[in-house]
Design an enzyme around this catalytic site. Sequence first.
Site: not given
Ligand code: PLP
Length: 387
Positions: A49, A101, A173, A198
């Site tokens: 962990r 998001y 982000d 992604k």
């Molecule tokens: N940030 C963005 C821009 C996203 O598009 C996403 C998910 O689609 C996330 C964060 C969250 O990531 P996760 O789905 O891996 O938890």
Amino acid sequence: MAKYSAQTLAVRTGIESDSAHGAVVPPIYLSSNFAFADFKAAPQFDYARGGNPNTQLLEQTLNNLEGGQGAIVTNCGLAAITLLMQLLNAGDKLVVPHDAYGGSLRLFKALAAKGQFELVIVDQTDTAAFDAAIADKPAMVWLETPSNPLLRIVDIAATCRKARTVGAKVVVDNTFLSPILQQPLALGADFALHSTTKYINGHSDALGGVVVCSDAEVAENLHWWANCLGLTDCSGLNNYMILRGVRSLGARMRVHQENAGQLVALLTSHPAVSKVYYPGLSSHPGHDIAKAQQKGFGGMISFELHGGLEQVETLLKHVQLFSVAESLGGTESLICYPSTMTHRSMDAEAQALAGIGPTLLRLSVGIEQAEDLVTDLTQALNAVVEN
Ligand code: PLP
């Protein structure tokens, strides 16, 4: 390794680092625990962990790619966001975009409702409103640029300069571009964050997240929190797979982007389409900023159709090379209807405010042959016109 480009760092970090057997590709460590050579002194890894060699190598690689001073790998993107929320205390203000998001906004709102911090939601392309939010001395400013799904662009360097004057930390982000196309820390941000699910993994077969920090001490503190809260990615196999994805990140981003360029040309000239959102278009309001702060315009495109839900249904029924699915950044092309898919956790009012309209569609352009994608989308758009 710092002198090399991001693409080279993605390929080379950790290659030939196996001291046991000289394996060119570092091995997978599946063990949940590690033996103490001396029971009085904890070894570098003791319990997975807290980290294992695969986690550590992925962290080093992503840290190199973003030019950071320390990275923390988490079990998904939302865990990375949750981790950063630990830097906020009751009464602190967090400024976030109105079109982030949907899952990020849901998390921000839920934690704010519990009193963890005060949330300020603002259209960050509205300079006066954004400046007012920063003047109110937030502890943290959250950027998502390009944003999901409308690909709005925010000037990272200008925001960081303003945030600095009130002592606010800036998080970017960077999921939509990857460090190949944008490096927020070099523009002054304190943190770059990814859903590595992604583009970074890129094969739609593993979930992960990362926070890359500009400050080593802060990174150490966040490592502690990630272990304390159980947000780390404890799986050697998962981290191995994500690193395997990273190896081809530079090559993939080139093709995603080239293919996106061809689809944008189709969409902007097709009579079924009423609007195209892509920062590479000179008509995009954030085009000049994107050109200055990004190394490319990326592989995500959003667009709207003339008509309504019936036209959306026709298009989705006719596409063959675009899977109707959430997520993004994989080798395969996807088409998504944000209103009922990625952004359904936002209520109708929040969606309207964010500009998520009834015929908005989002493409994650894959790395298939461009001509095939153009042919497929053309026949589906033609079906919309003919219906
Ligand atoms: N940030 C963005 C821009 C996203 O598009 C996403 C998910 O689609 C996330 C964060 C969250 O990531 P996760 O789905 O891996 O938890």
